[in-house]
Design an enzyme around this catalytic site. Structure first.
Site, mmCIF file in Angstrom:
data_model
loop_
_atom_site.group_PDB
_atom_site.id
_atom_site.type_symbol
_atom_site.label_atom_id
_atom_site.label_comp_id
_atom_site.label_asym_id
_atom_site.label_seq_id
_atom_site.Cartn_x
_atom_site.Cartn_y
_atom_site.Cartn_z
ATOM 1 N N ARG A 1 86.210 21.729 -45.691
ATOM 2 C CA ARG A 1 87.290 22.168 -44.826
ATOM 3 C C ARG A 1 87.256 23.680 -44.741
ATOM 4 O O ARG A 1 86.716 24.337 -45.619
ATOM 5 C CB ARG A 1 88.621 21.710 -45.461
ATOM 6 C CG ARG A 1 89.564 21.049 -44.518
ATOM 7 C CD ARG A 1 90.655 20.342 -45.273
ATOM 8 N NE ARG A 1 91.490 21.275 -46.015
ATOM 9 C CZ ARG A 1 92.444 20.887 -46.851
ATOM 10 N NH1 ARG A 1 92.649 19.616 -47.061
ATOM 11 N NH2 ARG A 1 93.176 21.777 -47.481
ATOM 12 N N LYS B 1 94.699 13.409 -53.750
ATOM 13 C CA LYS B 1 96.012 12.981 -53.259
ATOM 14 C C LYS B 1 95.919 12.394 -51.851
ATOM 15 O O LYS B 1 96.464 11.344 -51.579
ATOM 16 C CB LYS B 1 97.008 14.159 -53.209
ATOM 17 C CG LYS B 1 97.266 14.827 -54.529
ATOM 18 C CD LYS B 1 98.391 15.863 -54.413
ATOM 19 C CE LYS B 1 98.067 17.041 -53.511
ATOM 20 N NZ LYS B 1 96.962 17.899 -53.982
ATOM 21 N N ARG C 1 83.829 19.133 -49.677
ATOM 22 C CA ARG C 1 84.668 18.600 -48.609
ATOM 23 C C ARG C 1 84.460 19.344 -47.290
ATOM 24 O O ARG C 1 84.562 18.768 -46.216
ATOM 25 C CB ARG C 1 86.130 18.729 -49.065
ATOM 26 C CG ARG C 1 87.087 17.815 -48.458
ATOM 27 C CD ARG C 1 88.356 17.752 -49.263
ATOM 28 N NE ARG C 1 89.075 19.007 -49.287
ATOM 29 C CZ ARG C 1 90.323 19.127 -49.755
ATOM 30 N NH1 ARG C 1 90.940 18.085 -50.239
ATOM 31 N NH2 ARG C 1 90.931 20.286 -49.738
ATOM 32 N N ARG D 1 105.956 21.502 -52.868
ATOM 33 C CA ARG D 1 104.896 22.362 -53.387
ATOM 34 C C ARG D 1 105.455 23.460 -54.302
ATOM 35 O O ARG D 1 104.704 24.229 -54.855
ATOM 36 C CB ARG D 1 104.245 22.988 -52.165
ATOM 37 C CG ARG D 1 102.819 23.443 -52.245
ATOM 38 C CD ARG D 1 101.824 22.343 -52.452
ATOM 39 N NE ARG D 1 100.511 22.750 -52.016
ATOM 40 C CZ ARG D 1 99.809 22.133 -51.081
ATOM 41 N NH1 ARG D 1 100.286 21.083 -50.481
ATOM 42 N NH2 ARG D 1 98.610 22.575 -50.762
ATOM 43 N N ARG E 1 93.959 28.929 -54.201
ATOM 44 C CA ARG E 1 94.782 27.715 -54.131
ATOM 45 C C ARG E 1 95.046 27.130 -55.520
ATOM 46 O O ARG E 1 96.123 26.611 -55.791
ATOM 47 C CB ARG E 1 94.146 26.689 -53.199
ATOM 48 C CG ARG E 1 94.510 27.013 -51.751
ATOM 49 C CD ARG E 1 93.591 26.409 -50.724
ATOM 50 N NE ARG E 1 93.483 24.999 -50.811
ATOM 51 C CZ ARG E 1 92.362 24.315 -50.558
ATOM 52 N NH1 ARG E 1 91.257 24.948 -50.213
ATOM 53 N NH2 ARG E 1 92.349 23.022 -50.634
#
Ligand code: AMP
Length: 187
Positions: free
Chosen positions: A133, A17, A131, A92, A144
Protein backbone atom coordinates in the site's frame (compact mmCIF):
# COMPACT_ATOMS: atom_id res chain seq x y z
CA UNK A 1 -22.00 -17.29 13.29
CA UNK A 2 -24.90 -15.36 14.70
CA UNK A 3 -26.03 -11.97 13.47
CA UNK A 4 -26.34 -9.14 15.93
CA UNK A 5 -22.72 -9.26 16.94
CA UNK A 6 -20.81 -6.02 17.52
CA UNK A 7 -17.05 -6.30 17.47
CA UNK A 8 -14.07 -3.98 17.75
CA UNK A 9 -10.77 -5.10 16.28
CA UNK A 10 -7.63 -3.86 18.01
CA UNK A 11 -3.99 -4.53 17.24
CA UNK A 12 -1.02 -2.94 15.50
CA UNK A 13 -0.83 -2.18 11.77
CA UNK A 14 -0.14 -5.43 9.93
CA UNK A 15 -1.73 -7.63 12.62
CA UNK A 16 -4.34 -8.88 10.14
CA UNK A 17 -7.31 -6.87 11.44
CA UNK A 18 -8.62 -6.01 7.98
CA UNK A 19 -8.35 -9.56 6.63
CA UNK A 20 -9.95 -11.18 9.67
CA UNK A 21 -12.63 -8.51 9.98
CA UNK A 22 -13.59 -9.13 6.35
CA UNK A 23 -13.87 -12.90 6.86
CA UNK A 24 -15.98 -12.56 10.03
CA UNK A 25 -18.16 -9.81 8.56
CA UNK A 26 -19.03 -12.10 5.65
CA UNK A 27 -19.76 -15.12 7.82
CA UNK A 28 -21.92 -13.02 10.18
CA UNK A 29 -23.62 -11.00 7.41
CA UNK A 30 -22.72 -7.69 9.03
CA UNK A 31 -20.77 -4.70 7.68
CA UNK A 32 -17.00 -4.42 8.05
CA UNK A 33 -16.39 -0.77 8.89
CA UNK A 34 -12.76 0.21 8.28
CA UNK A 35 -11.94 3.88 8.88
CA UNK A 36 -8.68 3.38 6.94
CA UNK A 37 -10.64 2.13 3.90
CA UNK A 38 -13.15 4.97 4.16
CA UNK A 39 -10.25 7.44 4.22
CA UNK A 40 -8.44 5.78 1.30
CA UNK A 41 -11.64 5.92 -0.78
CA UNK A 42 -12.11 9.60 0.14
CA UNK A 43 -8.50 10.31 -0.87
CA UNK A 44 -8.90 8.44 -4.17
CA UNK A 45 -12.05 10.44 -4.92
CA UNK A 46 -10.47 13.70 -3.76
CA UNK A 47 -13.45 14.54 -1.57
CA UNK A 48 -13.11 17.28 1.03
CA UNK A 49 -12.52 14.64 3.71
CA UNK A 50 -9.90 13.02 1.45
CA UNK A 51 -8.06 16.27 0.90
CA UNK A 52 -8.00 17.01 4.61
CA UNK A 53 -6.88 13.49 5.53
CA UNK A 54 -4.26 12.81 2.86
CA UNK A 55 -1.19 14.39 4.47
CA UNK A 56 -1.79 12.61 7.79
CA UNK A 57 -2.33 9.22 6.15
CA UNK A 58 0.77 9.61 3.94
CA UNK A 59 2.91 10.44 6.98
CA UNK A 60 1.51 7.59 9.08
CA UNK A 61 -0.04 10.02 11.58
CA UNK A 62 -3.57 9.76 12.93
CA UNK A 63 -6.10 11.92 11.16
CA UNK A 64 -7.58 14.48 13.63
CA UNK A 65 -10.53 13.15 15.65
CA UNK A 66 -12.69 15.95 14.27
CA UNK A 67 -12.55 14.25 10.84
CA UNK A 68 -13.31 10.77 12.16
CA UNK A 69 -15.94 11.05 14.89
CA UNK A 70 -18.80 12.34 12.77
CA UNK A 71 -18.01 9.83 10.10
CA UNK A 72 -18.44 6.98 12.62
CA UNK A 73 -21.59 8.54 14.07
CA UNK A 74 -23.18 8.58 10.62
CA UNK A 75 -21.91 5.16 9.58
CA UNK A 76 -23.30 3.41 12.67
CA UNK A 77 -26.72 4.91 11.99
CA UNK A 78 -26.97 3.47 8.49
CA UNK A 79 -29.52 0.74 7.92
CA UNK A 80 -27.02 -2.07 7.32
CA UNK A 81 -25.37 -1.43 10.69
CA UNK A 82 -28.48 -2.00 12.78
CA UNK A 83 -27.98 -5.79 13.02
CA UNK A 84 -24.33 -5.66 14.03
CA UNK A 85 -20.95 -4.44 12.80
CA UNK A 86 -17.22 -4.94 12.96
CA UNK A 87 -15.08 -1.88 13.57
CA UNK A 88 -11.54 -2.09 12.17
CA UNK A 89 -9.13 0.80 12.78
CA UNK A 90 -11.48 2.64 15.15
CA UNK A 91 -11.14 3.57 18.00
CA UNK A 92 -7.50 4.54 17.51
CA UNK A 93 -6.97 6.56 20.71
CA UNK A 94 -8.63 6.85 24.12
CA UNK A 95 -10.65 9.92 23.13
CA UNK A 96 -12.19 7.96 20.21
CA UNK A 97 -12.95 5.04 22.58
CA UNK A 98 -14.71 7.38 25.01
CA UNK A 99 -16.66 8.94 22.14
CA UNK A 100 -17.71 5.48 20.96
CA UNK A 101 -18.98 4.53 24.41
CA UNK A 102 -21.14 7.66 24.55
CA UNK A 103 -22.36 7.16 20.98
CA UNK A 104 -23.32 3.52 21.60
CA UNK A 105 -25.28 4.50 24.72
CA UNK A 106 -27.09 7.11 22.63
CA UNK A 107 -27.85 4.54 19.91
CA UNK A 108 -28.85 1.94 22.54
CA UNK A 109 -26.20 -0.44 21.24
CA UNK A 110 -23.40 -2.27 22.99
CA UNK A 111 -20.06 -3.63 21.87
CA UNK A 112 -19.92 -7.38 22.61
CA UNK A 113 -16.18 -7.82 22.54
CA UNK A 114 -12.98 -5.96 21.72
CA UNK A 115 -10.63 -8.41 20.03
CA UNK A 116 -6.93 -7.70 20.35
CA UNK A 117 -4.77 -9.39 17.72
CA UNK A 118 -1.27 -9.94 19.08
CA UNK A 119 1.59 -10.20 16.59
CA UNK A 120 5.36 -9.67 17.15
CA UNK A 121 7.00 -6.61 15.54
CA UNK A 122 9.19 -8.61 13.14
CA UNK A 123 6.10 -10.28 11.63
CA UNK A 124 4.27 -6.94 11.38
CA UNK A 125 7.03 -5.24 9.39
CA UNK A 126 7.37 -8.26 7.09
CA UNK A 127 3.62 -8.33 6.42
CA UNK A 128 3.35 -4.57 5.88
CA UNK A 129 6.26 -4.51 3.44
CA UNK A 130 4.73 -7.32 1.38
CA UNK A 131 1.34 -5.54 1.18
CA UNK A 132 2.47 -2.70 -1.05
CA UNK A 133 0.00 0.00 0.00
CA UNK A 134 1.14 3.59 -0.54
CA UNK A 135 1.65 4.10 3.20
CA UNK A 136 3.53 0.79 3.53
CA UNK A 137 7.07 2.14 2.99
CA UNK A 138 9.82 1.73 5.63
CA UNK A 139 9.57 5.25 7.04
CA UNK A 140 5.78 5.42 7.28
CA UNK A 141 5.64 1.92 8.76
CA UNK A 142 8.06 2.99 11.50
CA UNK A 143 5.93 6.04 12.27
CA UNK A 144 2.68 4.03 12.25
CA UNK A 145 4.14 1.55 14.74
CA UNK A 146 5.26 4.45 16.97
CA UNK A 147 1.85 6.11 16.76
CA UNK A 148 0.28 2.74 17.57
CA UNK A 149 2.40 2.36 20.74
CA UNK A 150 1.85 5.93 21.90
CA UNK A 151 -1.81 6.50 21.06
CA UNK A 152 -3.54 3.23 20.22
CA UNK A 153 -2.05 0.72 22.68
CA UNK A 154 -3.75 2.55 25.64
CA UNK A 155 -7.09 1.65 24.02
CA UNK A 156 -6.33 -2.00 24.93
CA UNK A 157 -6.23 -1.06 28.64
CA UNK A 158 -9.43 0.93 28.19
CA UNK A 159 -11.34 -2.18 27.03
CA UNK A 160 -9.53 -4.40 29.52
CA UNK A 161 -10.83 -2.20 32.36
CA UNK A 162 -14.27 -2.25 30.79
CA UNK A 163 -14.17 -6.06 30.87
CA UNK A 164 -14.73 -6.53 27.13
CA UNK A 165 -11.19 -7.34 25.94
CA UNK A 166 -10.12 -10.68 24.52
CA UNK A 167 -6.62 -11.19 23.16
CA UNK A 168 -5.86 -13.66 20.39
CA UNK A 169 -2.48 -14.82 19.05
CA UNK A 170 -2.42 -13.45 15.49
CA UNK A 171 0.95 -14.95 14.56
CA UNK A 172 -0.57 -18.02 12.91
CA UNK A 173 -2.19 -18.96 9.61
CA UNK A 174 -5.24 -17.01 8.46
CA UNK A 175 -7.52 -20.00 9.14
CA UNK A 176 -6.11 -20.67 12.59
CA UNK A 177 -6.55 -17.04 13.60
CA UNK A 178 -10.15 -17.00 12.27
CA UNK A 179 -10.94 -20.14 14.31
CA UNK A 180 -9.41 -18.61 17.45
CA UNK A 181 -11.39 -15.39 16.94
CA UNK A 182 -14.64 -17.31 16.45
CA UNK A 183 -13.95 -19.17 19.67
CA UNK A 184 -13.18 -15.93 21.53
CA UNK A 185 -16.44 -14.37 20.30
CA UNK A 186 -18.51 -17.42 21.24
CA UNK A 187 -17.04 -17.84 24.73
P1 AMP B 1 -5.54 1.56 8.54
O1 AMP B 1 -6.08 1.14 7.22
O2 AMP B 1 -6.49 1.25 9.68
O3 AMP B 1 -4.14 1.06 8.80
O4 AMP B 1 -5.44 3.17 8.51
C1 AMP B 1 -4.61 3.82 7.58
C2 AMP B 1 -4.39 5.26 8.02
O5 AMP B 1 -5.64 5.95 8.08
C3 AMP B 1 -3.78 5.43 9.42
O6 AMP B 1 -2.36 5.36 9.39
C4 AMP B 1 -4.28 6.83 9.79
O7 AMP B 1 -3.55 7.83 9.12
C5 AMP B 1 -5.68 6.85 9.20
N1 AMP B 1 -6.72 6.36 10.14
C6 AMP B 1 -7.47 5.24 10.03
N2 AMP B 1 -8.33 5.11 11.04
C7 AMP B 1 -8.15 6.21 11.82
C8 AMP B 1 -8.74 6.64 13.05
N3 AMP B 1 -9.69 5.94 13.68
N4 AMP B 1 -8.29 7.82 13.57
C9 AMP B 1 -7.33 8.53 12.97
N5 AMP B 1 -6.72 8.16 11.82
C10 AMP B 1 -7.12 7.00 11.26
Amino acid sequence: MAQGVRLIFLGPPGAGKGTQAQVLAESCGIPHISTGEILRAAIANQTELGQQAQGFVDRGELVPDSLILNLIRERLQEQDAQQGWILDGFPRNVNQAEFLNTLLTELKQQCDVALNLEVPDATLVERLLSRGRKDDNQETIRRRLEVYREQTAPVIDFYQKQGSLKSVDGDRSLEEVTAALEQAIAS
